[in-house]
Design an enzyme around this catalytic site. Sequence first.
Site, PDB file in Angstrom:
ATOM      1  CE  LYS A   1      -0.791   0.618   4.975  1.00 53.27           C
ATOM      2  NZ  LYS A   1      -0.113   1.919   5.072  1.00 53.27           N
ATOM      3  CB  THR A   2       3.824   2.343   1.961  1.00 54.10           C
ATOM      4  OG1 THR A   2       3.171   2.118   3.216  1.00 54.10           O
ATOM      5  CG2 THR A   2       4.666   3.597   2.047  1.00 54.10           C
TER       6      THR A   2
ATOM      7  CG  ASP B   1      -1.131   5.100   4.853  1.00 55.90           C
ATOM      8  OD1 ASP B   1      -1.856   4.180   4.431  1.00 55.90           O
ATOM      9  OD2 ASP B   1       0.042   4.922   5.230  1.00 55.90           O
ATOM     10  CD  GLU B   2      -2.292   2.049   8.233  1.00 57.80           C
ATOM     11  OE1 GLU B   2      -3.368   1.421   8.243  1.00 57.80           O
ATOM     12  OE2 GLU B   2      -1.184   1.492   8.179  1.00 57.80           O
TER      13      GLU B   2
ATOM     14  CD  GLN C   1      -3.906  -4.856   7.907  1.00 55.56           C
ATOM     15  OE1 GLN C   1      -2.868  -4.809   8.567  1.00 55.56           O
ATOM     16  NE2 GLN C   1      -3.914  -4.672   6.597  1.00 55.56           N
TER      17      GLN C   1
ATOM     18  NE  ARG D   1       0.864  -7.696  10.935  1.00 54.06           N
ATOM     19  CZ  ARG D   1       0.646  -6.862   9.927  1.00 54.06           C
ATOM     20  NH1 ARG D   1       1.541  -5.939   9.630  1.00 54.06           N
ATOM     21  NH2 ARG D   1      -0.454  -6.953   9.197  1.00 54.06           N
TER      22      ARG D   1
END
Length: 745
Positions: free
Chosen positions: A36-37, A225-226, A256, A612
């Site tokens: 995503k980044t 973002d987020e 998330q 993770r």
Amino acid sequence: MSSGTDLLSQLNETQAQAADHFTGPALVIAGAGSGKTRTLVYRIAHLIGHYGVDPGEILAVTFTNKAAAEMRERASHLVPGAGGLWMSTFHSAGVRILRAYGEYIGLKRGFVIYDDDDQLDLLKEIMGSIPGIGPDTTPRTIRGILDRAKSHLMTPDDLERVPEVYISGIPRESAAEAYRRYESRKKAQNAIDFGDLITETVRLFKEVPAVLDKVQNKARFIHVDEYQDTNKAQYELTRLLASRDRNLLVVGDPDQSIYKFRGADIQNILDFQKDYPDAKVYMLEHNYRSSARVLTAANKLIENNAERLEKTLKPVKEDGHPVHFHRATDGRSEGDFVAEWLTRLHGEGRSWNDMAILYRTNAQSRVLEESLRRVQIPAKIVGGVGFYDRREIRDILAYARLSINPADDVALRRIVGRPKRGIGDTALAKLMDWARMNGTSLLTACANAAEQNILERGANKPVEFAQLMQGLSDAADAYGPSAFLRTVMDASGYLDMLRQEGQEGQIRLENLDELINAAEEWSQDNDGTIADFLDDAALLSSVDDMRTKTENKDVPEEAVTLMTMHNAKGLEFPVVFIVGTEEGLLPSRGALTEGPSGIEEERRLFYVGITRAMERLFLTAAENRMQYGKTNAAEDSRFLEELEGHFDTIDPYGQVIDYRAKSWKQYRPTVPARPDTSASVAVKNTSPLTAGMAYRGGEKVTHPKFGAGQVLAVAGTGDKQEVTVHFPSVGAKKLLVKFANLSPA
């Protein structure tokens, strides 16, 4: 540097489509590990290099300064002029705007921003005179109420009209009055707090449209973002900024969304298409982080949630290792199991840095720390301090120290105001002066405060404190360690104080529960008093060089990471252990009382933990778990049932067993009475018979140099057979059986 469409060739198809989005609203659903980044940075660079957008017209907002700096640096490598981008956190953006235009809403130039301690000091001053707020209410309780109110854009009048009669145990009218006085005092001192950076910016935009128009010229293209972690205030700030040009691209993942306790509202991302019906949606589903088996488990888990936008993570990596689950007999066995596997994997060449242990609450770290310490595994705690260094633990142990040593002035000064007893700094200074002049302890001065006229007024307060400590001193002689610590926590008023501190207080209460567990376990292994327990606790906290401390503590270059699943968000590790997969831990006790929404957030948290893991994932639970100093039967998490069929259940020695078994012990195979000298037969999860002994794991052996030990793992056959043995004297050793000269212990 690249420019134009060359940039898009470096992305996968869906990433490229999102990065090529030009005008209008867009929603990018970015699954865990989907880049995503990278997509966000390339979209910004593409706007500049291909569409010719001025960098000074681009705003990108994220939640940490580190993330904003990383995005700016990565963009600068892709396209010229990226240094002029406006990349910041929500709060940093608020500071910038209020510094420039705050005078329009009454903020004077040079206004100060209060930090947490400043807020608490101010609240201390105003609380005492507000009806309905008693002496047991702490400033932290009030601050928590105000922070939540501001995250929901609530004014004092709004707070007074909420349906709840009591808010965190305080009458709503009293909470609203505290809010009013707090805001009035801040204004008089030309100050704002952290929450004001968002709420005051929203107020500025609504009250002064001309200012909003000026800021919109610097934010024609907005990226958030987020987005799943935004609260109502941040949502409104974003909505206002995007209201003119509507070039808003948000990136996030409802699966998330795990910060409800901080005010995050998952509906912000779920309702994005309702807010912007013409929004384009881009679904990033290719996961570059985790193996296929890990992702299969993650997908199977999260599909049970109703509040989500449908997507399925698609693995780029191959199947990899199976997900393993182990049900330990108790918490200590769980910690030992994790330590043994860490040792085994390290022996196979894994760096300690490659491995992480994740848990639901920080209180769980204590048993794990001790298990790792026993076998000398270097470790660090992220997002917290070592168990015995936590404030509430140090406070209760200070009470215990003063109970058995009345001359411990350091302990007294630490606890005399925790909870508050009406002994202020001035009174304490006079008591200390009298103690020094008379060559006695500070506690003796407290006991004599009235009789010796040490204080002009309020002398009864230190006398009452001295009487409390005398009672605790008597209890120290009468009770065992765990019972005594319970008495300290209750009689001192410490538990009542924490119950008034909301979410933060609940976490500290859980840590104190774990302290009682530690004392009870210590008593099971040692025949001693509270004084003996304090000695051992002091050694654990002073000589331990494994943990990350808050300051002035070196961390080993290589160390296993311990952290909560909340703190693990955004990170990745080749090997991940998720411990405590039990009802009451994951999902937590609090979530069980919240109904479906609470369970869904806990499921998302577990999903975050699972994703993770890059290569190997271990899940653990305990058959029995110590709580409140008592061992109780534990129940597997409901989430494990949802995952059944997507993990292998193993015993302590790595043998696959039936998940539905009540205990792994009933599956321990019988070792043949005499060795089988026939040709080696490859049988899963068994070991050939060599040197007259059938090694399968778990055997007690003796080595001529290392002494007694226990077999952890077996590999190979015949002359190439190897065993991994843990020796208390030196740790784990991998030995070739042919030359090891091992004998049964």
